[in-house]
Design an enzyme around this catalytic site. Structure first.
Site, PDB file in Angstrom:
ATOM      1  N   HIS A  23       6.617  -6.018  -7.462  1.00  0.00           N
ATOM      2  CA  HIS A  23       5.963  -5.720  -8.745  1.00  0.00           C
ATOM      3  C   HIS A  23       7.011  -5.697  -9.865  1.00  0.00           C
ATOM      4  O   HIS A  23       6.777  -6.221 -10.952  1.00  0.00           O
ATOM      5  CB  HIS A  23       5.291  -4.338  -8.707  1.00  0.00           C
ATOM      6  CG  HIS A  23       4.113  -4.207  -7.796  1.00  0.00           C
ATOM      7  ND1 HIS A  23       4.061  -3.326  -6.750  1.00  0.00           N
ATOM      8  CD2 HIS A  23       2.909  -4.846  -7.788  1.00  0.00           C
ATOM      9  CE1 HIS A  23       2.888  -3.405  -6.142  1.00  0.00           C
ATOM     10  NE2 HIS A  23       2.173  -4.319  -6.742  1.00  0.00           N
ATOM     11  N   LYS A  47     -11.731   3.011  -3.512  1.00  0.00           N
ATOM     12  CA  LYS A  47     -10.621   2.450  -2.749  1.00  0.00           C
ATOM     13  C   LYS A  47      -9.767   3.578  -2.171  1.00  0.00           C
ATOM     14  O   LYS A  47      -9.405   4.509  -2.888  1.00  0.00           O
ATOM     15  CB  LYS A  47      -9.784   1.543  -3.661  1.00  0.00           C
ATOM     16  CG  LYS A  47      -9.055   0.469  -2.886  1.00  0.00           C
ATOM     17  CD  LYS A  47      -8.547  -0.612  -3.808  1.00  0.00           C
ATOM     18  CE  LYS A  47      -7.712  -1.607  -3.030  1.00  0.00           C
ATOM     19  NZ  LYS A  47      -7.185  -2.672  -3.867  1.00  0.00           N
ATOM     20  N   ARG A  96       2.146 -14.656  -4.745  1.00  0.00           N
ATOM     21  CA  ARG A  96       3.185 -14.694  -3.723  1.00  0.00           C
ATOM     22  C   ARG A  96       3.090 -15.944  -2.880  1.00  0.00           C
ATOM     23  O   ARG A  96       4.024 -16.702  -2.727  1.00  0.00           O
ATOM     24  CB  ARG A  96       3.092 -13.467  -2.814  1.00  0.00           C
ATOM     25  CG  ARG A  96       3.558 -12.214  -3.474  1.00  0.00           C
ATOM     26  CD  ARG A  96       3.070 -11.000  -2.772  1.00  0.00           C
ATOM     27  NE  ARG A  96       1.646 -10.822  -2.982  1.00  0.00           N
ATOM     28  CZ  ARG A  96       0.967  -9.754  -2.646  1.00  0.00           C
ATOM     29  NH1 ARG A  96       1.589  -8.761  -2.051  1.00  0.00           N
ATOM     30  NH2 ARG A  96      -0.315  -9.654  -2.891  1.00  0.00           N
ATOM     31  N   SER A 134       2.573  -3.808  -0.924  1.00  0.00           N
ATOM     32  CA  SER A 134       2.543  -2.348  -0.814  1.00  0.00           C
ATOM     33  C   SER A 134       2.060  -1.932   0.568  1.00  0.00           C
ATOM     34  O   SER A 134       2.571  -0.969   1.153  1.00  0.00           O
ATOM     35  CB  SER A 134       1.611  -1.751  -1.871  1.00  0.00           C
ATOM     36  OG  SER A 134       2.035  -2.070  -3.157  1.00  0.00           O
TER      37      SER A 134
HETATM   38  P1  ADP Z   1      -4.335  -5.345  -6.359  1.00  0.00           P
HETATM   39  O1  ADP Z   1      -5.135  -4.404  -5.509  1.00  0.00           O
HETATM   40  O2  ADP Z   1      -4.851  -5.464  -7.759  1.00  0.00           O
HETATM   41  O3  ADP Z   1      -4.049  -6.683  -5.742  1.00  0.00           O
HETATM   42  P2  ADP Z   1      -1.489  -4.797  -5.990  1.00  0.00           P
HETATM   43  O4  ADP Z   1      -0.697  -3.618  -6.419  1.00  0.00           O
HETATM   44  O5  ADP Z   1      -1.498  -5.143  -4.550  1.00  0.00           O
HETATM   45  O6  ADP Z   1      -2.947  -4.565  -6.567  1.00  0.00           O
HETATM   46  O7  ADP Z   1      -0.999  -6.079  -6.780  1.00  0.00           O
HETATM   47  C1  ADP Z   1      -1.015  -6.141  -8.181  1.00  0.00           C
HETATM   48  C2  ADP Z   1      -0.529  -7.505  -8.603  1.00  0.00           C
HETATM   49  O8  ADP Z   1       0.845  -7.642  -8.252  1.00  0.00           O
HETATM   50  C3  ADP Z   1      -1.244  -8.675  -7.915  1.00  0.00           C
HETATM   51  O9  ADP Z   1      -1.352  -9.742  -8.829  1.00  0.00           O
HETATM   52  C4  ADP Z   1      -0.319  -9.042  -6.777  1.00  0.00           C
HETATM   53  O10 ADP Z   1      -0.449 -10.403  -6.425  1.00  0.00           O
HETATM   54  C5  ADP Z   1       1.022  -8.763  -7.416  1.00  0.00           C
HETATM   55  N1  ADP Z   1       2.029  -8.454  -6.405  1.00  0.00           N
HETATM   56  C6  ADP Z   1       2.011  -7.514  -5.441  1.00  0.00           C
HETATM   57  N2  ADP Z   1       3.128  -7.569  -4.672  1.00  0.00           N
HETATM   58  C7  ADP Z   1       3.863  -8.590  -5.178  1.00  0.00           C
HETATM   59  C8  ADP Z   1       5.097  -9.200  -4.798  1.00  0.00           C
HETATM   60  N3  ADP Z   1       5.806  -8.795  -3.745  1.00  0.00           N
HETATM   61  N4  ADP Z   1       5.533 -10.234  -5.532  1.00  0.00           N
HETATM   62  C9  ADP Z   1       4.810 -10.687  -6.580  1.00  0.00           C
HETATM   63  N5  ADP Z   1       3.635 -10.194  -6.979  1.00  0.00           N
HETATM   64  C10 ADP Z   1       3.160  -9.152  -6.282  1.00  0.00           C
END
Ligand code: ADP
Length: 168
Positions: A23, A47, A96, A134
């Site tokens: 992130h 959620k 990703r 995450s």
């Molecule tokens: P959501 O439930 O909205 O997907 P996340 O926290 O999992 O929430 O992800 C938020 C955003 O950050 C999404 O667009 C996801 O693709 C991106 N994201 C999460 N992890 C990574 C990572 N390791 N590299 C790049 N983008 C990421």
């Protein structure tokens, strides 16, 4: 906050349960393009998350330190409604792998219908974070694996505490 004069503001919405170095990589890239960034934790009561929305906001603030270009907040309901209310120019999402694509593509087109003034901008992280999520970090931490290379120090500490208290 929204747009003052000619400045461009983007919204980065997500669960951030918890924030990872993936992130943070996206946040840095977004700030190279936009003047200001609103990082918004989606507080969806349906959620099941490990950290509450206020804990997630606190972890993001702790990880990023003071930067006047960044606002960290949380929201409920639709991302598009929040984007519209905030008056942002764009919505940031991270891509990703190909596996992210289908869902993100659908969401981006739907959000464009709902809020045409804020297009979705996809950013790709450094390769070392393309496999990072995450949920993977939580799984590793749950079984006392090493997580320091995936998350900032304040998050590693919070994860250790969370799983210690959950075991009791
Ligand atoms: P959501 O439930 O909205 O997907 P996340 O926290 O999992 O929430 O992800 C938020 C955003 O950050 C999404 O667009 C996801 O693709 C991106 N994201 C999460 N992890 C990574 C990572 N390791 N590299 C790049 N983008 C990421």
């Amino acid at each position: 906050m929204a747009n003052k004069g000619n400045t461009k503001t983007a919204l980065y919405p997500g669960s951030f349960d918890p924030i990872t170095k993936g992130h943070i990589d996206i946040i840095k890239r977004a700030l190279d393009i936009f003047d200001n960034l609103i990082i918004a934790v989606a507080a969806n009561p349906a959620k099941d998350t490990l950290f509450s929305s206020s804990e997630r906001v606190k972890l993001i603030r702790g990880a990023l330190g003071d930067d006047e270009r960044i606002t960290v907040t949380h929201f409920t309901g639709l991302t598009s409604t929040f984007a519209q209310k905030s008056g942002v120019n764009a919505i940031i999402r991270g891509l990703r792998m190909v596996s992210d694509f289908e869902y993100e593509f659908q969401m981006a087109l739907m959000n464009r219908k709902l809020v045409p003034e804020a297009d979705t901008v996809f950013l790709m992280p450094s390769e070392q974070y393309t496999y990072l999520s995450s949920s993977l970090v939580k799984d590793i931490s749950r079984y006392q694996g090493k997580i320091e290379c995936f998350v900032p120090p304040n998050v590693a500490e919070a994860l250790r505490k969370k799983f210690k208290s959950k075991k009791r």
